[in-house]
Design a protein around this motif. Structure first.
Motif: not given
Length: 379
Positions: A248-264
């Motif tokens: 689920n990309p809507n969680t607040k903590v990411h280790a997915c390397q998909d910064q464009a969509l999930c983090v930024r």
């Protein structure tokens, strides 16, 4: 990075190879894989898999979790019949028949990454310990019951093949894993409390080895960590890990390397927490009053996290076991040291003034105690 080329110096182990599978060792009858990191898997490919198929007397041994991870690494497992990987239980001495001799092999938790183990080989009158990659703090030494005799004395070890990744004066002392974990949890919690649009991006230096962080974030903060579909599949059959990660990309903590969509993405304020070790030399730690953090700017923090033992941890480990011989097998490039220098270095007594790398077990919370125990079992 391991420089071990698979073969042991001991004549009694001439039919055994560990953590190296190139043609130069394929005459051996038994092969051992300590964990599923690439620098310990050289030569573990389709042609090696074919060798095992064509020669059923040859066996490859590892832990259950290492087999599970290996099975998902297509670069290595493609062409393998996974039934040729024999799982050995951790903590249970196994009597194996290898090239017409009997060898007792015991898998001991290594504290490095999921499934990582040390191998204790006992044959005739010799005992050899191969650490693979490992991290043992001062207080972890008491967990080495598998290296004790029934009368509680330490078994005589003839040779330790030792992970010397950080056997250098500038890495003499490390904060404990619990201290690192608390620093990570504190930063994650504080950042997410500041603004509902804040998210955390975990930057990890290895494909896997930091799953304990995911599990602890879930246990302590009730947040699953977003990982890639490949990672999710990697953990699918590892019950201790899979519950702490999510697609689920809507969680607040990411280790997915998909910064464009999930983090930024739009309306997201990311904080990157980069876990690392090499930066945190003793000089940096001393100058920064403890040295768990390095604030790069408002959007990035580097936090110390080690999966290998420090120099004083190595000295404590070697001093406790008092082996007849130590054989280092990791040399950092560009340091100008050789195996003799490393051997002399790790066989010195640990500094009495050195700060302990593990907090007093009596002061740990029940969750910390459970984490510490699980950490040494799984990792």
């Amino acid at each position: 990075m391991s420089t071990f080329k698979g073969l042991f110096d001991e004549e009694q182990l001439k039919h055994i190879a560990a953590d190296y599978f190139e043609p130069s060792v394929r005459h051996c009858h038994a092969f051992f894989l300590s964990h599923a990191h690439t620098d310990h898997m050289a030569g573990l490919n389709a042609s090696f898999g074919q060798l095992l198929k064509e020669n059923p007397e040859k066996k490859l041994y590892c832990s259950l979790i290492t087999k599970e991870l290996f099975s998902k690494l297509d670069r290595y497992s493609s062409g393998f019949d996974l039934d040729t990987l024999i799982v050995l239980d951790i903590g249970v001495p196994q009597l194996l028949s290898i090239a017409d001799q009997y060898v007792t092999v015991t898998l001991i938790p290594a504290g490095h990454c999921p499934g990582s183990v040390m191998f204790l080989f006992e044959v005739d009158d010799i005992r050899v310990l191969f650490t693979g990659d490992f991290r043992y703090s001062v207080n972890d030494i008491c967990k080495l019951k598998l290296l004790k005799n029934p009368d509680e004395t330490v078994k005589k070890i003839d040779n330790i093949y030792l992970d010397t990744t950080f056997a250098y004066e500038e890495y003499k002392d490390f904060p404990s894993r619990d201290q690192s974990l608390q620093a990570i949890l504190t930063e994650v919690k504080n950042w997410l409390k500041k603004d509902e649009n804040n998210v955390v991006n975990l930057e990890l230096p290895a494909r896997f080895a930091y799953e304990f962080v995911f599990v602890s974030i879930y246990q302590m903060l009730n947040m699953k960590v977003h990982v890639t579909p490949v990672k999710l599949d990697l953990y699918q059959n590892i019950s201790e890990i899979i519950g702490s990660v999510t697609s689920n990309p809507n969680t607040k903590v990411h280790a997915c390397q998909d910064q464009a969509l999930c983090v930024r993405g739009k309306n997201k304020n990311p904080l990157t927490i980069r876990l690392c070790t090499m930066l945190f030399k003793d000089s940096f730690v001393q100058n920064c009053g403890g040295g768990l953090y390095k604030n790069c700017d408002n959007s990035e923090i580097k936090i110390f996290y080690a999966t290998h033992s420090s120099l004083n941890e190595l000295r404590t480990f070697v001093n406790y076991l008092s082996p007849v011989m130590v054989t280092p097998f990791v040399i950092q490039p560009g340091t100008g040291v050789n195996l003799e220098i490393l051997r002399e270095r790790v066989t010195k007594l640990p500094d009495q003034s050195a700060k302990t790398s593990q907090s007093d077990n009596r002061l740990m919370s029940p969750l910390q105690k459970r984490n510490s125990s699980w950490n040494m079992t799984m990792f």
